[in-house]
Each structure stands twice: as structure tokens, then as C-alpha cells.
Enzyme design. Structure first.
Site, PDB file in Angstrom:
ATOM      1  CG  ASP A 154      -9.718  -0.054   4.449  1.00 59.82           C
ATOM      2  OD1 ASP A 154      -9.340  -0.284   3.290  1.00 59.82           O
ATOM      3  OD2 ASP A 154      -9.056  -0.336   5.457  1.00 59.82           O
TER       4      ASP A 154
ATOM      5  CE  LYS B  91      -3.839  -2.391   2.114  1.00 56.89           C
ATOM      6  NZ  LYS B  91      -4.567  -2.795   3.329  1.00 56.89           N
TER       7      LYS B  91
ATOM      8  CD  GLN C  59      -3.400  -4.311   6.455  1.00 53.83           C
ATOM      9  OE1 GLN C  59      -3.321  -3.328   5.736  1.00 53.83           O
ATOM     10  NE2 GLN C  59      -4.009  -5.413   6.066  1.00 53.83           N
TER      11      GLN C  59
END
Ligand code: NAP
Length: 283
Positions: A120, A53, A97
């Protein structure tokens, strides 16, 4: 004859577009676009995802702020960090995460991410707006799949779509996106009575199960579009999807491979969401 949907190629094209947009944003506002990536503990798979990422951010000119916290970090300390990031104007997106180590109340942590920085798209607010077909930050994997379908000019309207999996991050938002695009959607899960019969109805079959090569050729209708979200290891430790690709591909009109299908689109959509969050913060 089936066509392979090349997620890697589509992702490269999209990233170039995002890079151009990010450059234009920086020029226009004389400001950076920032993504905070928070990782707790030393989960190997998560480390790889986080590295990828960060690398992808660099590629398109998004500034990443990486926070690596030790496994034993107290809940309160992580909460304080998220609150700081939430208040920081240089940060347009916050990504925690997952999974967090077991002692964390993950839901409580995720709730601290403001809806406009929830790149997200996992929050109840963003999922709720998606279900009402309103503008929102949409979960990256399903949104990436919609972009792949669009790229291939695969029409969704009026088609029968079957989504296997009902997780909050893939199955449910996938079903809502397809419904918003006027497909007739069936969502299947581990308690579905006759999965094979449901799958055989699908013009578009999306497998998000997490079981290696679970979808066999007798579960797929002729000329179906098959999208494989799964990321599993086969008996030889090789990366594979939820679809028995070799057996299924001949029946399909389109199919995504694993690797090189849905995976590359997921991170691309994270970049897209971060850019979108930055633009919205200016409006
Ligand atoms: P998840 O939360 O474990 O959900 C799996 C879903 O599959 C559940 O809804 C489950 O049903 C259903 N399921 C399990 N066994 C089944 C069966 N025998 N028949 C029918 N349905 C069954 O997984 P997820 O997070 O959605 O991820 C799914 C897969 O996609 C995983 O392999 C994951 O690694 C992969 N993934 C890939 C990407 C990418 O970028 N490529 C991104 C995210 C996830 P119940 O709800 O009834 O338990």
C-alpha cells in the site's frame, strides 16, 4: 474540447501487462507471487474493496491469501498474524484493509508490515523514500494517477500542479510524485486561505477532498487537466467525485470521470506493487 481520461481502459491495458510479467516471473522462478489481504470486522464498503482486490489478483495470476477476522479480534492476535505473514516467504505483499475497528492501534499494526511487503506504500519508510525521490513502493492511488498522466502524454515538468487534500495515502504522496516529476506543486487543505485563487492557478488540478461535487467551474482554469480522486454519494445516492463533472468538463483539456477514472487504477497499482515487491525479493 475536453478529453475524458478513461481509467478503466488504461487499467485493463496495465493489467494485461502485469499478467504477462507475473507469468514470466512464475516461469523463471517456478514460484507464485502472493498477496495477503487482512480484513477485520464486517464493514460493508471494506468487504467490497477486499473482494475486488482478490478478484483482481486472480485475474493477473497473483495468489491471494485472504484473512477475515471477527470484529472482536484482540490487538495481540492481529499483531501475531501480521508477524507470521511478514516471516512467510510465500507472501510478497501484505495489505491490512482500513479502517480497522476502533479498538485497534492501527499505527502499531501497520508498523509490523516490513517495508518491502508494504504494497500500500503507507509506511513512514516508503513515504520517506518517496520524499527523497528514491525507489520505493508508492501509495497506489497517486501512483495510478501518474500512470494515467503518462498514458495520455500529459507533461508534468514545469507545470503548476495544485493538490487539494493532504492525507498520507493520497494528497501528500501525490504532491511528492508531482514534485519528483518536476511540477511546481501547491498543496491545499481545509485551512487554505483562498482555495479558489489557488485552484485557478492550476494547470493540473487534483481533487482528493471527499466532498461531493465540491470543485465548481469557477475554480478551474481554462484548459486545465482535472483529476478527480473523490468517491462520494450525491443527493440521490449516486456515486460521484469531488468535482462537479458536468459543470467543469467544458473548461478542461482532460478530465477523469467518477466512476471509471482514478478508481480502477488504484487496484491495478496494488497488483503492480505486489509484482514489484516479488521481483525485488529476488534481487
Ligand atoms: P481524507 O483523509 O479525509 O483527506 C481529505 C483532505 O481534504 C484533507 O487533507 C482535508 O484537509 C481536505 N479538505 C477537506 N475539506 C476541505 C475544504 N473544504 N477545502 C479544502 N480542503 C479540504 O481523505 P483521503 O483518504 O485523502 O481521500 C479523499 C477522497 O478520495 C475521498 O473521497 C476518498 O473516498 C477518495 N479516495 C478514492 C480512492 C480511489 O481509488 N478512487 C482512493 C483513496 C481515496 P485537512 O487536512 O485540513 O483536514
Amino acid at each position: 474540447m475536453y478529453k475524458i481520461i478513461d481509467g478503466k481502459k488504461i487499467a485493463v491495458e496495465m493489467r494485461q501487462n502485469i499478467k504477462n510479467c507475473v507469468n514470466e516471473y512464475k516461469r523463471r522462478y517456478a514460484a507464485e507471487i502472493g498477496l495477503a489481504v487482512v480484513m477485520v470486522g464486517d464493514n460493508q464498503a471494506s468487504q467490497v474493496y477486499v473482494r475486488n482486490k482478490i478478484k483482481a489478483c486472480e485475474e493477473v495470476g497473483i495468489k491471494s491469501f485472504a484473512y477475515y477476522l471477527p470484529e472482536e479480534t484482540p490487538q495481540k492476535e492481529l499483531e501475531e498474524l501480521i508477524c507470521e505473514l511478514a516471516a512467510n516467504d510465500s507472501i510478497n505483499g501484505i495489505l491490512v484493509q482500513l479502517p480497522l475497528p476502533k479498538h485497534f492501534d492501527s499505527e502499531k499494526i501497520l508498523k509490523l508490515i516490513p517495508v518491502e511487503k508494504d504494497v500500500d506504500g503507507f509506511s513512514a519508510e516508503n513515504l520517506g523514500m518517496l520524499s527523497q525521490n528514491n525507489e520505493c513502493l508508492t501509495s497506489c492511488t497517486p501512483n495510478g494517477i501518474m500512470k494515467m498522466l503518462e498514458h495520455e502524454n500529459i507533461s508534468v515538468c514545469g507545470k503548476k500542479a495544485v493538490v487539494i487534500g493532504r492525507s498520507n495515502i493520497v494528497g501528500k504522496p501525490m504532491a511528492m510524485l508531482l514534485l519528483n516529476a518536476d511540477a511546481t506543486v501547491t498543496v491545499c487543505h481545509s485551512k487554505t486561505a483562498n482555495l479558489k485563487a489557488e485552484c485557478l492557478e492550476a494547470d493540473i488540478l487534483i481533487a482528493a477532498i471527499g466532498k461531493a461535487k465540491f470543485i465548481k467551474s469557477d475554480m478551474v482554469k481554462d484548459e486545465a487537466v482535472v483529476i478527480d480522486v473523490g468517491m462520494n454519494r450525491d443527493e440521490n445516492g449516486k456515486l460521484c467525485g469531488d468535482v462537479d463533472y458536468e459543470a467543469v468538463k467544458e473548461k478542461c483539456s482532460y478530465i477523469t470521470p467518477v466512476p471509471g477514472g482514478v478508481g480502477p487504477m488504484t487496484i491495478t497499482m496494488l497488483l503492480y506493487n505486489t509484482y514489484t515487491a516479488a521481483v525485488r525479493s529476488r534481487n
